[in-house]
Motif scaffolding. Structure first.
Motif, PDB file in Angstrom:
ATOM      1  N   GLU A 106       0.810  -1.216   0.000  1.00 48.08           N
ATOM      2  CA  GLU A 106       0.000   0.000   0.000  1.00 48.08           C
ATOM      3  C   GLU A 106       0.848   1.274   0.000  1.00 48.08           C
ATOM      4  OE1 GLU A 106      -3.431   2.326   0.003  1.00 48.08           O
ATOM      5  OE2 GLU A 106      -3.207   0.153  -0.267  1.00 48.08           O
ATOM      6  N   ILE A 107       2.006   1.227   0.656  1.00 50.66           N
ATOM      7  CA  ILE A 107       2.822   2.421   0.843  1.00 50.66           C
ATOM      8  C   ILE A 107       4.244   2.147   0.353  1.00 50.66           C
ATOM      9  CG2 ILE A 107       3.740   4.056   2.550  1.00 50.66           C
ATOM     10  CD1 ILE A 107       1.309   3.410   4.271  1.00 50.66           C
ATOM     11  N   GLN A 140      -0.107   9.605   4.560  1.00 52.01           N
ATOM     12  CA  GLN A 140       0.381   8.228   4.480  1.00 52.01           C
ATOM     13  C   GLN A 140      -0.031   7.415   5.703  1.00 52.01           C
ATOM     14  OE1 GLN A 140       0.872   7.608   1.574  1.00 52.01           O
ATOM     15  NE2 GLN A 140       3.045   7.416   1.123  1.00 52.01           N
ATOM     16  N   ASN A 143      -3.440   6.252   5.035  1.00 50.18           N
ATOM     17  CA  ASN A 143      -3.436   5.107   4.118  1.00 50.18           C
ATOM     18  C   ASN A 143      -3.070   3.813   4.841  1.00 50.18           C
ATOM     19  OD1 ASN A 143      -4.038   6.847   2.026  1.00 50.18           O
ATOM     20  ND2 ASN A 143      -1.910   7.084   1.385  1.00 50.18           N
ATOM     21  N   ALA A 144      -2.147   3.920   5.791  1.00 47.04           N
ATOM     22  CA  ALA A 144      -1.740   2.731   6.543  1.00 47.04           C
ATOM     23  C   ALA A 144      -2.887   2.191   7.401  1.00 47.04           C
ATOM     24  CB  ALA A 144      -0.527   3.056   7.417  1.00 47.04           C
ATOM     25  N   ASP A 146      -5.915   2.348   6.672  1.00 40.12           N
ATOM     26  CA  ASP A 146      -6.881   1.709   5.772  1.00 40.12           C
ATOM     27  C   ASP A 146      -6.560   0.227   5.546  1.00 40.12           C
ATOM     28  OD1 ASP A 146      -8.319   4.017   5.491  1.00 40.12           O
ATOM     29  OD2 ASP A 146      -7.333   4.627   3.623  1.00 40.12           O
ATOM     30  N   LEU A 147      -5.307  -0.150   5.785  1.00 44.65           N
ATOM     31  CA  LEU A 147      -4.928  -1.557   5.614  1.00 44.65           C
ATOM     32  C   LEU A 147      -5.603  -2.452   6.642  1.00 44.65           C
ATOM     33  CD1 LEU A 147      -1.072  -1.152   5.060  1.00 44.65           C
ATOM     34  CD2 LEU A 147      -2.762  -1.773   3.349  1.00 44.65           C
TER      35      LEU A 147
END
Length: 221
Positions: A106-107, A140, A143-144, A146-147
């Motif tokens: 993802e990142i 970011q 986004n993490a 969201d994992l």
């Protein structure tokens, strides 16, 4: 002997001087040049633009300083972190590897680490993260988070907590697991990003424990 009468040359016109200027100096503003009338307003506008430009330069300078001081970071998984001890079993290592794989998918990170820790009471902490030059840490980190989602839902109730002396941004929230609510916390700065999950522990205990984990795992060159 009498004087002869004065003769006038009718062909020569009588010269008349320039007309008098009846307007006193500094008189009617309407007669003043346009640039003089507007010069005070012009100066105010230019001064305001200068202040805005200097403020922008100050913001850029601070952001550049933050990136420069945070970008060269390393993460590790020491054997002991306060009351936590690293699980070196095959199951623990496989779980850590799975978490790293999910994060890097993802990142974009240069290097990742992961580990499962446990305290003497049997409480586990799943820790994973990575390093890179991160231009937007807050984005970011989102986004993490969201994992960490499953069929029951994603991380909810995210809110900022004190990031400690290393700065950056740090947040905590909860997600649902088969055993109930699961506390999830993470941090990000311009050089590193990491998440930790705390099964069986309330967020009130997870937040300070995450700062302890960060102090032990993150270093800056």
């Amino acid at each position: 002997m009498s004087e002869a009468p004065q003769q006038f040359d009718e062909a020569k016109p009588i010269e008349i001087g320039e007309p008098f200027d009846l307007t006193p100096d500094g008189g009617d503003d309407a007669e003043q040049p346009e640039d003089k009338r507007r010069s005070p307003l012009r100066r105010i506008v230019l001064l305001a633009l200068l202040v805005i430009a200097l403020a922008g330069l100050g913001t850029l300078g601070y952001a550049g300083w933050q990136i420069g001081t945070q970008k060269d970071a390393t993460l590790s998984t020491p054997d002991q972190i306060g009351p936590l001890r690293l699980d070196t079993s095959d199951n623990g290592q496989q779980t850590a590897a799975y978490l790293q794989t999910a994060l890097v998918a993802e990142i974009n990170l240069n290097k990742t680490v992961g580990g499962v820790y446990a305290d003497s009471a049997g409480h586990n902490v799943l820790f994973f993260g990575g390093t890179a030059t991160i231009w937007s840490p807050d984005t970011q980190l989102g986004n993490a988070f969201d994992l960490i989602s499953d069929k029951q839902g994603a991380v909810t109730g995210l809110h900022k907590i004190d990031a400690g002396p290393l700065g950056g941004t740090m947040k905590c929230g909860t997600t649902q697991s088969d055993d109930g609510a699961l506390a999830v916390c993470g941090w990000a700065d311009h050089g590193a990003l990491a998440l930790a999950m705390f099964p069986g522990q309330p967020e009130s205990a997870a937040a300070p424990l995450l700062r302890t984990i960060r102090d032990a795992t993150q270093k800056r060159n």
